[in-house]
Write an enzyme that holds these catalytic residues in place. Sequence first.
Site, short mmCIF file in Angstrom:
data_model
loop_
_atom_site.label_atom_id
_atom_site.label_comp_id
_atom_site.label_asym_id
_atom_site.label_seq_id
_atom_site.Cartn_x
_atom_site.Cartn_y
_atom_site.Cartn_z
N HIS A 97 -0.75 -8.11 3.24
CA HIS A 97 -0.54 -8.65 4.62
C HIS A 97 -1.46 -8.15 5.70
CE1 HIS A 97 1.78 -5.50 6.75
NE2 HIS A 97 1.61 -4.87 5.63
N ALA A 139 0.90 -1.09 0.04
CA ALA A 139 0.12 0.01 0.17
C ALA A 139 0.80 1.27 0.09
CB ALA A 139 -0.80 0.03 1.10
N THR A 140 2.07 1.35 0.52
CA THR A 140 2.96 2.42 0.62
C THR A 140 3.19 2.69 -0.93
OG1 THR A 140 3.65 2.13 2.86
CG2 THR A 140 5.08 3.29 1.20
N CYS A 192 4.32 1.97 11.91
CA CYS A 192 5.14 2.85 10.94
C CYS A 192 5.90 4.14 11.65
CB CYS A 192 4.64 3.30 9.77
SG CYS A 192 4.09 2.14 8.68
N GLN A 207 -6.41 -1.03 5.36
CA GLN A 207 -7.13 -1.56 6.42
C GLN A 207 -8.46 -2.01 6.29
OE1 GLN A 207 -5.68 -2.34 9.29
NE2 GLN A 207 -3.74 -1.06 9.12
N THR A 241 9.49 -7.41 -12.20
CA THR A 241 8.92 -8.77 -12.41
C THR A 241 7.83 -8.84 -11.30
OG1 THR A 241 11.01 -9.78 -13.20
CG2 THR A 241 9.37 -11.29 -12.03
#
Length: 450
Positions: A250, A120-121, A374, A228, A288
């Site tokens: 994740h 997501a970052t 984070c 989220q 890739t």
Amino acid sequence: MASMLLRQTLTKTKPTSVIRLFSTAAAVSSPPACEDPTGITMKGVKIAGRPLYLDMQATSPVDPRVLDWMLPFYLSRYGNPHSRTHLYGWESESAVETARAQVAALIGASPKEIVFTSGATESNNISIKGVMHFYKDKKRHVITTQTEHKCVLDSCRHLQQEGFEVTYLPVGPDGLIDLDRLRKEIRPDTGLVSVMAVNNEIGVVQPVEEVGKICKEFNVPFHTDAAQALGKIKIDVEKWNVSLMSLSGHKIYGPKGVGALYLRRRPRIRVEPQMNGGGQERGIRSGTVPTPLVVGMGTACELAMKEMEYDERRITGLQERLLNGIRDKIDGVVVNGSMDRRYVGNLNLSFAYVEGESLLMGLKEVAVSSGSACTSASLEPSYVLRALGVDEDMAHTSIRFGIGRFTTEEEIDRAVELTVKQVEKLREMSPLYEMVKEGIDIKQIQWSQH
């Protein structure tokens, strides 16, 4: 299947090697041989055994069914999905496209609108910087909120350094934005509105559907960080009218290192790629595509689609059990953020008259956090709680409990027991709590400085 494949691989190891068996179980079954039988010591902290895991917003365990689908693409079907000349490449490409369809189905999108990323970052960076760089000649203004994930805020600050203007919308005490304020802040040169769907620290669900309607009215692209929200609440990209959406593997019992970006095709939204390379993923994200990780994320999305309602009902019961269990035994417990518009698996609590770091250190047997993974290295109170107007002393005492698919009632009961015990212990040592019990209003006290 996963266990069988691993066993076949491990038996090929030389007899002199030390073999550690793996398991697809959700919980770790046996400790490594190097662990002290009397406990585990790490970073100077010794605990009796592995702690209960209640930090699901930081990351979730991989569902064993997800791992079962991933393993063949590590051990036998290991082809590069971009290899066009042989079976290995074809079967990997087919698996990637199946996963793309699985992700798309969970959010009501077309598979052609899904771009795989590292998480997501990266998706947030592509969305915010990519859109503004592409339309930079006409659009120089971004609107976001003060409670966004750090990668969104840092991307916006990066744009400010390049000369773009950014408006950071405040939130109310419940953590929700004011829609009228959003409407007033939109300008002719506004190029993007970015509002997180579910907050990672306090779990509040923003009115994204209403935000989407406002953005459509003013013809402004709408981006939402849904890391989220994916698999936790129902997402419909058409109903929400989002132009771009950031997703993570994740957070939904999939593997780390993979995410996705939803990129609307009609009306088409354009972005400037943030990385140069071989032009994979329609040139938006070169590199890739990691087939096993993508297969894992796709499988996790398919499982979430089938089990979301069941998971929500079960997690709701566990959240109520946790909150009621703590509140029945101690006072001065405050829920941070709205209780009405909230993802049930996130419970952010503040405990009055308790020092936050001491509480966290005392809860060594429960894996919880004081906020975003984070930003939790900082001892500063959470910027999200500060944006809500939470007093600094209460912001310092916040604990985020994350409940998930594999959390048990026994774990919740144990967490309640340990939390209550530690809060009571710390309050016994607190002169402020003694004063409050005696009826003294400590906010009216004028403290002198020596």
